[in-house]
Design an enzyme around this catalytic site. Structure first.
Site, PDB file in Angstrom:
ATOM      1  N   GLU A  46     -51.389  10.369 -20.859  1.00 51.21           N
ATOM      2  CA  GLU A  46     -51.177  10.619 -19.735  1.00 51.21           C
ATOM      3  C   GLU A  46     -52.423  11.331 -18.863  1.00 51.21           C
ATOM      4  OE1 GLU A  46     -48.266  13.581 -18.025  1.00 51.21           O
ATOM      5  OE2 GLU A  46     -47.438  12.005 -17.244  1.00 51.21           O
ATOM      6  N   LYS A  50     -38.373  29.666 -11.502  1.00 51.57           N
ATOM      7  CA  LYS A  50     -39.967  29.872 -11.616  1.00 51.57           C
ATOM      8  C   LYS A  50     -40.618  28.660 -11.220  1.00 51.57           C
ATOM      9  CE  LYS A  50     -43.713  29.429 -14.437  1.00 51.57           C
ATOM     10  NZ  LYS A  50     -44.446  29.362 -13.337  1.00 51.57           N
ATOM     11  N   CYS A  57     -44.724  11.474 -12.489  1.00 52.20           N
ATOM     12  CA  CYS A  57     -44.496  11.129 -13.823  1.00 52.20           C
ATOM     13  C   CYS A  57     -44.116   9.782 -14.224  1.00 52.20           C
ATOM     14  CB  CYS A  57     -43.644  12.062 -14.606  1.00 52.20           C
ATOM     15  SG  CYS A  57     -42.194  12.382 -13.536  1.00 52.20           S
ATOM     16  N   GLU A  63     -38.334  17.073 -19.256  1.00 51.77           N
ATOM     17  CA  GLU A  63     -38.814  15.974 -18.598  1.00 51.77           C
ATOM     18  C   GLU A  63     -40.354  16.273 -18.777  1.00 51.77           C
ATOM     19  OE1 GLU A  63     -38.519  12.937 -17.784  1.00 51.77           O
ATOM     20  OE2 GLU A  63     -36.220  13.873 -17.431  1.00 51.77           O
TER      21      GLU A  63
HETATM   22  O1  TXE Z   1     -48.102  21.618 -16.560  1.00 54.03           O
HETATM   23  P1  TXE Z   1     -47.490  23.034 -17.401  1.00 54.03           P
HETATM   24  P2  TXE Z   1     -49.504  21.746 -15.643  1.00 54.03           P
HETATM   25  C1  TXE Z   1     -48.645  16.958 -16.959  1.00 54.03           C
HETATM   26  C2  TXE Z   1     -49.984  16.621 -16.352  1.00 54.03           C
HETATM   27  C3  TXE Z   1     -50.694  17.537 -15.988  1.00 54.03           C
HETATM   28  C4  TXE Z   1     -50.515  18.549 -17.041  1.00 54.03           C
HETATM   29  C5  TXE Z   1     -50.911  20.002 -16.623  1.00 54.03           C
HETATM   30  O2  TXE Z   1     -50.542  15.617 -17.265  1.00 54.03           O
HETATM   31  O3  TXE Z   1     -52.100  17.273 -15.816  1.00 54.03           O
HETATM   32  O4  TXE Z   1     -49.057  18.451 -17.241  1.00 54.03           O
HETATM   33  O5  TXE Z   1     -49.972  20.340 -15.567  1.00 54.03           O
HETATM   34  C6  TXE Z   1     -44.850  26.492 -16.702  1.00 54.03           C
HETATM   35  N1  TXE Z   1     -43.608  28.768 -20.920  1.00 54.03           N
HETATM   36  N2  TXE Z   1     -47.595  17.133 -15.968  1.00 54.03           N
HETATM   37  O6  TXE Z   1     -50.606  22.807 -16.068  1.00 54.03           O
HETATM   38  O7  TXE Z   1     -48.529  23.893 -17.769  1.00 54.03           O
HETATM   39  C7  TXE Z   1     -45.907  26.411 -15.907  1.00 54.03           C
HETATM   40  O8  TXE Z   1     -46.097  27.745 -15.077  1.00 54.03           O
HETATM   41  C8  TXE Z   1     -42.879  28.584 -19.832  1.00 54.03           C
HETATM   42  C9  TXE Z   1     -46.633  16.114 -15.965  1.00 54.03           C
HETATM   43  O9  TXE Z   1     -48.911  22.198 -14.414  1.00 54.03           O
HETATM   44  O10 TXE Z   1     -46.655  22.189 -18.370  1.00 54.03           O
HETATM   45  C10 TXE Z   1     -45.429  25.591 -14.565  1.00 54.03           C
HETATM   46  O11 TXE Z   1     -44.141  26.122 -13.837  1.00 54.03           O
HETATM   47  N3  TXE Z   1     -43.286  28.084 -18.932  1.00 54.03           N
HETATM   48  C11 TXE Z   1     -45.511  16.513 -15.286  1.00 54.03           C
HETATM   49  C12 TXE Z   1     -44.571  24.593 -15.717  1.00 54.03           C
HETATM   50  O12 TXE Z   1     -44.401  25.227 -16.885  1.00 54.03           O
HETATM   51  C13 TXE Z   1     -44.497  27.774 -18.919  1.00 54.03           C
HETATM   52  C14 TXE Z   1     -45.657  17.207 -13.889  1.00 54.03           C
HETATM   53  C15 TXE Z   1     -45.384  23.262 -15.930  1.00 54.03           C
HETATM   54  O13 TXE Z   1     -46.637  23.547 -16.219  1.00 54.03           O
HETATM   55  C16 TXE Z   1     -45.415  28.003 -19.880  1.00 54.03           C
HETATM   56  C17 TXE Z   1     -46.555  18.185 -13.921  1.00 54.03           C
HETATM   57  C18 TXE Z   1     -44.604  28.608 -21.013  1.00 54.03           C
HETATM   58  N4  TXE Z   1     -45.570  28.945 -22.320  1.00 54.03           N
HETATM   59  C19 TXE Z   1     -47.715  18.108 -14.899  1.00 54.03           C
HETATM   60  N5  TXE Z   1     -46.734  27.654 -19.681  1.00 54.03           N
HETATM   61  C20 TXE Z   1     -44.305  15.421 -14.966  1.00 54.03           C
HETATM   62  N6  TXE Z   1     -44.122  14.563 -16.157  1.00 54.03           N
HETATM   63  O14 TXE Z   1     -43.863  15.217 -13.952  1.00 54.03           O
HETATM   64  C21 TXE Z   1     -46.729  26.847 -18.499  1.00 54.03           C
HETATM   65  N7  TXE Z   1     -45.384  27.062 -18.153  1.00 54.03           N
END
Ligand code: TXE
Length: 478
Positions: free
Chosen positions: A380, A173, A282, A248
């Protein structure tokens, strides 16, 4: 006409129930494509297909798995310019960064092609007479892979490749912002001769598709990269049903600069580590912790360098910093600039929304002078925003570096072997850099952090076997 990206379930391309649009953050008038959103029912079909294919793939020969992964990796590398362009167009990193990420994704598949031939075990003498003990590694089963948007090819590659190499089946996904890249990767994988159901792509929201994967009793393991909040929810849900999980999450990575550092090198490490890829890594440096003797000179040189960075369309040749990925992320970055100002941090440069020839999510890279307790020095932000903290000496710098709930990556710029060695031993992070930017890691060695940054076994390199296999101890009396 916009390109249409379908889900890949049990060896067939399927429309979803609704559709979503993938946009170009450098030019909102350019629609990259339209993707099919799967619902919970389709996600469950994909999970069932992966569960049914477990036996066939888990029992396949390592040679077959190696050949498939090698073919995928070779095609990705052969098409690096085209795939890199798609990635830059959809995610907004610059073209050279995007081509680099594509090659990295290809190399990861080729690395794990080799690893599938090196799945080892142990044979030991038993403490009982006439008994042999064998320790072997077996596939875990169905792996749910939930990926973020910031490395649309490399992160899926470093999860999908080991999953398949060690004989697992996959339901992938991707993040909704980068479905064109996910589809392009799935399309390549779909032609690698895997039996139906071994690899599935389901696109859609985290709440529906992601949650269905997390909650399904048929998904044996979840590998997730994303935000801390989502990671924590996933941890609770998978713990409740005792599924294997690897998370992660974020970082607030420090770069220490000591009085004895090579200043030119330190400025380059800082600028490249904090601002390249629009700060959306990250492992990006977001705290420069600078010893008092070089503090003012460092700030003035970083400011001059940041002022000169060219922010623009990701596909334009002279662009150094592409746009922010989305309007939400841009709003989050700008709100942190406001938070920083309101809490008394000094904005040295940048932090403003920018306009360019095309309408996109542009902002100028921001540099702050902050105090350790400021939110911009603790949380962050995930954008091109960094702050400088002044340190009295090395010990003070190290304690500031460790004063964070995160522990992904940390760096130091120094010419002292003694300090560099002490830093490597005492920094509370999964990855430590000496005279290098915090962002930028090799693909064949472990990746991951400590404290609030990560949970579960490491990703990448041969350490990936810890997560993607389960150990069996067999006793024979003969
Ligand atoms: O993250 P999400 P987002 C951090 C960064 C950014 C913030 C939001 O600070 O501003 O996260 O980004 C899926 N059950 N990072 O909104 O929501 C979602 O669809 C299962 C740091 O993109 O955590 C996506 O595929 N899955 C990071 C994935 O989780 C769920 C890199 C990440 O989304 C879900 C990216 C649920 N309930 C963002 N809700 C890094 N450290 O590298 C969402 N998802």
């Amino acid at each position: 006409m916009a390109q249409k990206f379908k889900n890949y379930i049990n060896g067939r391309w399927e429309n979803g129930v609704t559709t979503g649009a993938s946009e170009n953050p450098s030019d909102l008038a350019d629609m990259v494509g339209e993707y099919s959103r799967a619902d919970i029912k389709q996600t469950q079909e994909a999970i069932r297909a992966a569960a049914d294919a477990r036996g066939a793939w888990g029992g396949s020969t390592p040679q077959r798995r190696a050949d498939a992964l090698d073919q995928i990796g070779s095609e990705i590398i052969a098409r690096k310019n085209e795939l890199g362009e798609l990635l830059a167009r959809e995610e907004g990193k610059t073209l050279p960064e995007a081509v680099g990420e594509t090659v990295r994704a290809g190399n990861i598949f080729k690395f794990f092609a080799g690893e599938s031939l090196r799945i080892g075990g142990e044979r030991l003498a038993s403490v009982r007479p006439g008994v042999d003990v064998e320790v072997s590694r077996e596939p875990v089963g169905v792996v749910g892979i939930i990926a973020p948007w910031n490395f649309p090819l490399a992160i899926p590659a470093w999860k999908i490749a080991p999953a398949l190499a060690y004989g697992n089946t996959v339901v992938f996904k991707p993040a909704e912002l980068v479905t064109a890249c996910a589809w392009a990767l799935a399309e390549i994988i779909s032609r690698a001769g895997l039996p139906a159901g071994v690899f599935n792509l389901v696109m859609g929201s985290g709440r529906q598709v992601g949650q269905a994967l997390v909650d399904s009793a048929q998904v044996d393991a979840i590998s997730f990269t994303g935000s801390v909040a989502t990671g924590e929810q996933i941890l609770k849900a998978t713990a409740a049903r005792r599924a294997k999980v690897q998370l992660e999450m974020g970082g607030k990575n420090p770069l220490i600069v000591l009085n004895d550092a090579d200043m030119e090198q330190a400025v380059e490490c800082a600028v490249q580590g904090a601002y390249f890829s629009t700060g959306q890594r990250c492992t990006a440096s977001s705290r420069f912790i600078v010893e008092a003797g070089v503090h003012d000179a460092f700030v003035s040189r970083v400011r001059d360098r940041v002022k000169a960075l060219r922010v623009g369309h990701a596909l334009q040749r002279d662009t150094e910093i592409g746009p922010v990925v989305s309007s939400d992320q841009l709003a989050q970055n700008l709100s942190y600039v406001e938070i920083g100002r309101n809490e008394g941090a000094e904005l040295v440069w940048g932090g403003e929304a920018l306009t360019r020839d095309t309408r996109g999510h542009y902002m100028s890279p921001a540099l702050f002078l902050a105090q350790p307790q400021h939110r911009i020095a603790r949380e962050e932000i995930f954008g091109p925003v960094a702050c400088v903290l002044r340190a009295d000496d090395y010990e003070h710098a190290l304690s500031l570096a460790n004063d964070t709930p995160f522990g992904l990556c940390a760096g130091i710029c120094t010419t002292s072997l003694k300090r560099a060695t002490h830093f490597k031993r005492h920094i509370q992070a999964g990855m430590a850099m000496v005279n290098l930017p915090t962002a930028g890691v090799d693909y064949h060695v472990p990746f991951g952090g400590r404290k609030g940054s990560s949970h579960g076994p490491r990703e990448q390199g041969r350490y990936a076997a810890e997560f993607y296999t389960t150990v069996k101890t067999a006793y024979t009396f003969a």
